[in-house]
Design an enzyme around this catalytic site. Structure first.
Site, PDB file in Angstrom:
ATOM      1  N   ASP A   1       0.867  -1.183   0.000  1.00 41.59           N
ATOM      2  CA  ASP A   1       0.000   0.000   0.000  1.00 41.59           C
ATOM      3  C   ASP A   1       0.904   1.233   0.000  1.00 41.59           C
ATOM      4  OD1 ASP A   1      -2.004   1.808   0.227  1.00 41.59           O
ATOM      5  OD2 ASP A   1      -2.544   1.341   2.276  1.00 41.59           O
TER       6      ASP A   1
ATOM      7  N   PHE B   1      -9.469  -0.154  -0.142  1.00 42.64           N
ATOM      8  CA  PHE B   1      -9.179  -1.077   0.952  1.00 42.64           C
ATOM      9  C   PHE B   1      -9.800  -2.432   0.640  1.00 42.64           C
ATOM     10  CE2 PHE B   1      -9.217  -3.000   5.118  1.00 42.64           C
ATOM     11  CZ  PHE B   1      -7.951  -2.656   5.568  1.00 42.64           C
TER      12      PHE B   1
HETATM   13  P1  IMP Z   1       1.847  -0.469   3.814  1.00 40.66           P
HETATM   14  O1  IMP Z   1       2.934  -0.292   4.825  1.00 40.66           O
HETATM   15  O2  IMP Z   1       0.952   0.747   3.762  1.00 40.66           O
HETATM   16  O3  IMP Z   1       2.328  -0.835   2.448  1.00 40.66           O
HETATM   17  O4  IMP Z   1       0.913  -1.639   4.276  1.00 40.66           O
HETATM   18  C1  IMP Z   1       1.347  -2.532   5.201  1.00 40.66           C
HETATM   19  C2  IMP Z   1       0.374  -3.614   5.547  1.00 40.66           C
HETATM   20  O5  IMP Z   1      -0.921  -3.078   5.760  1.00 40.66           O
HETATM   21  C3  IMP Z   1       0.192  -4.640   4.474  1.00 40.66           C
HETATM   22  O6  IMP Z   1       1.199  -5.602   4.499  1.00 40.66           O
HETATM   23  C4  IMP Z   1      -1.147  -5.218   4.875  1.00 40.66           C
HETATM   24  O7  IMP Z   1      -0.966  -6.187   5.875  1.00 40.66           O
HETATM   25  C5  IMP Z   1      -1.882  -4.006   5.387  1.00 40.66           C
HETATM   26  N1  IMP Z   1      -2.740  -3.425   4.323  1.00 40.66           N
HETATM   27  C6  IMP Z   1      -2.429  -2.478   3.415  1.00 40.66           C
HETATM   28  N2  IMP Z   1      -3.464  -2.234   2.590  1.00 40.66           N
HETATM   29  C7  IMP Z   1      -4.445  -3.065   2.992  1.00 40.66           C
HETATM   30  C8  IMP Z   1      -5.775  -3.325   2.497  1.00 40.66           C
HETATM   31  O8  IMP Z   1      -6.287  -2.747   1.527  1.00 40.66           O
HETATM   32  N3  IMP Z   1      -6.470  -4.278   3.178  1.00 40.66           N
HETATM   33  C9  IMP Z   1      -5.964  -4.968   4.252  1.00 40.66           C
HETATM   34  N4  IMP Z   1      -4.739  -4.767   4.713  1.00 40.66           N
HETATM   35  C10 IMP Z   1      -3.984  -3.818   4.095  1.00 40.66           C
END
Ligand code: IMP
Ligand code: MG
Length: 177
Positions: A100, A150
């Site tokens: 994300d 999401f």
């Molecule tokens: P990031 O650090 O923002 O890239 O996201 C880290 C973690 O957040 C990911 O490994 C997921 O476990 C969780 N995450 C990010 N986006 C989503 C989503 O759309 N749905 C559920 N979990 C998410």
């Protein structure tokens, strides 16, 4: 909050993609020397499916990384390093559920790189199409590029819920029906 139907990605499409990714990985990497690190909790479903399509790897480990609270990335990433495997001089593949903001994976990547592996690879099931600031990592293997929404299911949750759904859904957070 409400699951938006139909699913964004159905289990059959996930299965096909997992097989495709496994094939790509075995073309690129000597699997018998590969050390796999799965990021808990979200990537567990994906990792176990993917690993069952690969020949025996050298090791499988798990690391816990947390940044999320509800649907917002806090940017404040915590990585739990207890019992961390020795990866110096080894070929390592990170398996993640979703990129994300990329902050969690970036932090994990930097930590693993500091251990001087011979090679580090990143495989993510989903990558959101968005600008990422402060993030330099690039996935080597991506299952699906998705809109910046999401999503839940197939390991991904909203405050612990929906993880065990076999398909992946967009979650409408504004609808309380
Ligand atoms: P990031 O650090 O923002 O890239 O996201 C880290 C973690 O957040 C990911 O490994 C997921 O476990 C969780 N995450 C990010 N986006 C989503 C989503 O759309 N749905 C559920 N979990 C998410
Ligand atoms: Mg994750």
């Amino acid at each position: 909050m409400r699951l938006i139907h139909p699913p964004l990605i159905r289990k059959e499409q996930i299965q096909q993609k997992v097989s495709y990714l496994a094939e790509k990985i075995r073309q690129d990497i000597r699997i018998e020397y590969l050390h796999v690190i799965t990021v808990l909790n979200g990537a567990v479903f994906f990792a176990t499916d993917l690993l069952r399509e690969l020949p025996p790897v050298a090791s499988v480990d798990f690391i816990k990384a947390q940044s999320y609270c509800g649907s917002n990335s806090s940017g404040n990433v915590r990585i739990h390093y207890t019992d961390f495997p020795e990866i110096t001089g080894k070929q390592v593949l990170i398996i993640e559920d979703i990129l994300d903001t990329g902050l969690t994976t970036q932090k994990l990547w930097d930590f693993l790189m500091s251990q001087s592996p011979e090679a580090l690879y990143l495989c993510v099931l989903l990558e959101k199409k968005k600008q990422r600031t402060g993030v330099t990592i690039m996935s080597n293997y991506v299952g699906f590029h998705i809109e910046d929404k999401f999503v839940v299911g197939y390991g991904m949750d909203y405050n612990g819920k929906f993880r065990n759904l076999p398909d992946i859904y967009i979650l409408d957070l504004n609808n309380n029906m």
